[in-house]
Design an enzyme around this catalytic site. Structure first.
Site, mmCIF file in Angstrom:
data_model
loop_
_atom_site.group_PDB
_atom_site.id
_atom_site.type_symbol
_atom_site.label_atom_id
_atom_site.label_comp_id
_atom_site.label_asym_id
_atom_site.label_seq_id
_atom_site.Cartn_x
_atom_site.Cartn_y
_atom_site.Cartn_z
ATOM 1 N N ARG A 116 -11.613 2.113 8.449
ATOM 2 C CA ARG A 116 -10.278 2.561 8.062
ATOM 3 C C ARG A 116 -10.382 3.812 7.169
ATOM 4 N NH1 ARG A 116 -5.370 -0.494 4.949
ATOM 5 N NH2 ARG A 116 -3.741 0.329 6.258
ATOM 6 N N ASP B 6 0.823 -1.222 0.000
ATOM 7 C CA ASP B 6 0.000 0.000 0.000
ATOM 8 C C ASP B 6 0.859 1.276 0.000
ATOM 9 O OD1 ASP B 6 -2.088 1.731 0.322
ATOM 10 O OD2 ASP B 6 -2.757 0.922 2.243
ATOM 11 N N ASP C 75 -6.482 -6.492 -1.891
ATOM 12 C CA ASP C 75 -6.913 -6.325 -0.499
ATOM 13 C C ASP C 75 -8.364 -5.855 -0.431
ATOM 14 O OD1 ASP C 75 -6.668 -6.235 2.259
ATOM 15 O OD2 ASP C 75 -4.808 -5.089 2.210
ATOM 16 N N ASP D 233 -3.126 -10.701 9.242
ATOM 17 C CA ASP D 233 -2.145 -9.637 9.489
ATOM 18 C C ASP D 233 -1.288 -9.960 10.699
ATOM 19 O OD1 ASP D 233 -2.763 -8.052 7.388
ATOM 20 O OD2 ASP D 233 -4.041 -6.665 8.500
HETATM 21 C C1 GLA Z 1 -4.203 -4.771 5.108
HETATM 22 C C2 GLA Z 1 -3.413 -5.995 4.743
HETATM 23 C C3 GLA Z 1 -1.947 -5.760 5.029
HETATM 24 C C4 GLA Z 1 -1.460 -4.545 4.270
HETATM 25 C C5 GLA Z 1 -2.321 -3.343 4.601
HETATM 26 C C6 GLA Z 1 -1.990 -2.154 3.701
HETATM 27 O O1 GLA Z 1 -4.235 -4.578 6.475
HETATM 28 O O2 GLA Z 1 -3.898 -7.121 5.421
HETATM 29 O O3 GLA Z 1 -1.182 -6.895 4.682
HETATM 30 O O4 GLA Z 1 -1.495 -4.813 2.885
HETATM 31 O O5 GLA Z 1 -3.708 -3.625 4.450
HETATM 32 O O6 GLA Z 1 -2.784 -1.071 3.968
#
Ligand code: GLA
Length: 737
Positions: free
Chosen positions: A443, A367, A478, A548
């Site tokens: 978010r 990102d 994502d 994550d």
């Molecule tokens: C999510 C994904 C992470 C990362 C972030 C980027 O949380 O699970 O792995 O790519 O977004 O914003």
């Protein structure tokens, strides 16, 4: 393998070497269920005594007062006609009636399997792999023609099912429920395993007793969710990893779902699964068709490891479509935990260069590369490169990464938009939002209305520009928030109950277009970690980011739970920095690697920041993983001890020819003064001698019947291995089978 129709008895017997599935037409023409389980003789006619010998409170036909649906085992039960359990479907006709009755009309048996328009589904590579039975049923009053599809597979104890509803009448009716599967059982001595959790602790297994009342799991989040996975295992109470009967049920779908188990007062169990009927209302006009998503039914009599091995192999061969199908997955390095959105080209190249030195094969830019994306308040929706950070664009960066000898991958989140974006300023009506009400944010972002083809087109055009002008080998897709205020601006009131389903079909259509345009790209799905890890996604993206939470200790549980329903080759698993970003826990780099091996394997940290000693270990880990990745990702997995139950957990993979195996044990906490514990291995050749970690050789039968000690004798009373530590055993034998 095949389907036999016994005309006089009006029974259909689907069979292969392992299983039988028997369907019979009931006295009133409805499609009944007679059997699903271990293979029985296909010329045997089954007797249905289910509907006799009780005193029902209603009967279904004046001319046959003995026949009742109260106890009938049914394939696609209706609502309102004497079956008081959950129906498989519900349809509201234009006169307000919800009463329906489907009567068998005809059938068709053919080799192979059709695709489901617009939806993911298991597929045949060659027609001889499977046989399909179509059962056509009709409700003349409603003008509703329903086809039930069943596929039996040559090599798997698996049945694939779905239904098509066709309006052959003169008026529109509204489908309020359309399950993919209904499975009736002769008794209720079952429990089910569900896979539940939340962000950071996805797919923990949990067992629920089904012998009384109703149990259900569902998602209303617009994605399959971390709360409950669209996969359950219905099992006998004594079934464990190594023995006993169990049926796995997957819904091949990534949107709202419900799985429900219901026991009635006659001691029978019914399980239904499909699109969540809550806020589902699909008007079907004359001539239109509606397809349910597919469900998979997997059977074993030999315990949960056997069931999972069937599932792994089936999904790898009949669901995954990528050029990476059956291939070892590239070892990747992702910059997210190293930089988050704070990077420029030089910072990225420095990380990539160190990755190249370590031996990684693919660098992934996460990102922050597009629009005004410097934090998570802005940029989503603007899929053009941020040249302040990357002056030579994705093209320039990808060329530089390629010049290092690495493949280049990119993160996208195409279903979302920030208020602070050019896309939202130009098209405020492109987000899901209920009229005159505030919009919930997640978010700081909103959800684009993928039920609108023009939205999907616009996103496709932007992404096409970026991808087609650079050399991109991998995409991480994502989806970082759940859907709320699910209302499509401008769509008529009568369409609003279709939006959740149209949304996910829009997502599937974008995947399909990108795959068609860029067939070589390896897709990895992701949703705030592992919140959209389902069989439907695997049809488009053969791997999914598990969570994550990259803490090794947490990952043991997450990956162990995920392995019940999904292959190792599908599980995104990376080694991240220590202390861990999510838990603050410190785990040695080799222990982190021993856990990530049971997955697609990669790194999610800046390798410049670790010690020289650790870097040498990383190099060795990569050499090791390059040698063994096919074994880890496609070998037969055996769960030996659960981290949810024991202080020392263990699992292993065995190659198809049983010559190679790798065992990993993992200890949560060191405990002084405990006896030596042994773990019995599985799946080895009993007569072969295995060399363990290059040392002594031991017979397979000894390893399986006596087992391996989990710690060394002299250490056991006090100085045992430390907290969060692992051991790895590499077993090699010269003898084939
Ligand atoms: C999510 C994904 C992470 C990362 C972030 C980027 O949380 O699970 O792995 O790519 O977004 O914003």
């Amino acid at each position: 393998m095949g389907v036999i129709f016994h005309k006089t008895a009006q029974q259909f017997h689907l069979f292969n070497n392992k299983i039988s599935y028997v369907i019979g037409i009931c006295p009133d023409g409805e499609v009944g269920h007679l059997y699903f389980g271990k293979r029985i003789h296909e010329d045997q006619i089954l007797v249905d005594e289910q509907t006799r010998g009780i005193r029902p409170l209603c009967c279904n036909r004046k001319e046959n007062e003995d026949y009742t649906k109260e106890l009938a085992m049914l394939e696609y039960p209706a609502f309102g006609n004497g079956d008081f359990r959950s129906p498989a479907y519900e349809v509201q006709q234009d006169n307000g009636s919800r009463v329906t009755n489907l009567v068998y009309v005809s059938h068709n048996i053919y080799p192979g399997k059709k695709r489901i328009p617009g939806l993911p589904a298991s597929y045949v590579n060659v027609e001889t792999e499977a046989t399909t039975l179509e059962l056509r049923c009709l409700d003349e009053v409603a003008g509703m023609d329903v086809t039930l599809f069943y596929t039996i597979w040559e090599n798997y104890p698996v049945i694939s099912r779905y239904a098509k509803i066709h309006n052959v009448g003169k008026t529109t009716f509204v489908i309020n429920k359309a399950s993919s599967v209904c499975l009736d059982f002769y008794d209720n001595e079952y429990e089910w395993m569900q896979f539940e959790g939340a962000w950071g602790r996805e797919r923990y297994p949990k067992v629920r007793n089904l012998s009384t009342g109703s149990s259900s799991i569902e998602s209303m989040r617009g994605h399959s969710s971390a709360s409950y996975n669209p996969f359950v295992i219905v099992k006998r109470k004594n079934t464990d990893e190594h023995m006993g009967e169990a049926i796995g049920i997957h819904l091949v779908y990534s949107g709202n779902f419900r799985a429900k188990a219901e026991t009635d007062m006659y001691g029978k169990l019914r399980v239904t699964m499909g699109i969540n009927p809550r806020w589902f209302a699909w008007p079907l006009a004359p001539g239109e068709e509606f397809y349910t998503p597919e469900a998979l039914l997997e059977f074993t009599q030999n315990g949960l490891n056997d069931l999972s091995q069937t599932i792994h192999s089936f999904l790898n061969h009949q669901m995954v479509r990528s050029p990476y199908k059956g291939k070892g997955r590239p070892i990747l390095l992702n910059n997210w935990e190293a930089t988050e959105m704070d990077f420029d080209e030089e910072k990225i190249l420095r990380i990539a260069r160190k990755g190249q030195e370590a031996g990684v094969e693919l660098f992934v830019l996460d990102d922050g590369w597009f629009g005004k994306r410097n934090d998570d308040y802005a940029g989503l929706g603007d899929w053009f490169v941020n040249t302040d950070k990357l002056p030579e664009g994705i093209k320039g960066l990808s060329e530089k990464v390629n010049a290092l000898g690495l493949q280049f991958g990119l993160w996208i989140e195409p279903e979302m938009v920030n208020e602070d974006s050019d896309l939202y300023r130009a098209h405020p009506d492109w987000v899901l939002a209920a009229p005159n009400r505030p919009r919930s944010l997640g978010r700081h972002q909103m959800v684009l209305d993928y039920s609108k083809p023009e939205v999907v087109d616009a996103i496709y055009d932007m992404l096409y520009q970026v991808i087609s002008t650079a050399n991109i080998s991998y995409i991480k897709w994502d989806m970082n928030r759940s859907i709320t205020e699910c209302y499509s601006q401008g769509a008529p009131a009568t369409e609003q109950g279709t939006i959740y389903h149209k949304y996910i079909k829009g997502v599937y259509s974008l995947y399909e277009r990108l795959i068609a345009a860029f067939p070589e790209i390896l897709f990895e799905s992701c949703a705030s970690g592992g919140a959209r890890f389902d069989a439907g996604m695997l049809y488009y993206a053969p791997q999914a980011w598990c969570s994550d939470d990259t803490d090794g200790h947490e990952r043991v549980k997450i990956q162990y739970g995920t392995s019940y329903g999904y292959p190792i080759a599908s599980m995104g698993a990376h080694i991240s920095a220590s202390p861990n970003l999510q838990t603050g826990r410190d785990i040695a780099i080799d222990d982190r690697a021993n856990i990530a091996c049971f997955g697609t394997f990669g790194y999610e940290l800046d390798l410049n920041e670790i010690s020289e000693e650790e870097f040498q270990k990383v190099k060795e880990q990569i050499v090791f993983m390059k040698e063994y990745r096919e074994l880890f990702q496609y070998g037969n997995l055996y769960r030996l001890r659960s981290p949810f139950e024991k202080n020392i957990a263990a699992w292993m993979v065995v190659s198809e020819d049983r010559k190679d195996a790798i065992v990993v044990t993992y200890k949560t906490l060191k405990t002084p003064n405990v006896g030596i514990d042994r773990i019995k291995l599985q799946g080895l050749n009993p007569d072969a001698k295995y060399r363990i970690n290059g040392g002594q050789t031991t017979y397979g039968d000894y390893l399986m019947e006596v087992g391996i000690p989990t710690q060394d004798g002299e250490e056991s009373w006090f100085y045992s291995d430390g907290d969060f530590s692992s051991r790895k055993y590499i077993l090699k034998s010269e003898v084939t089978n």
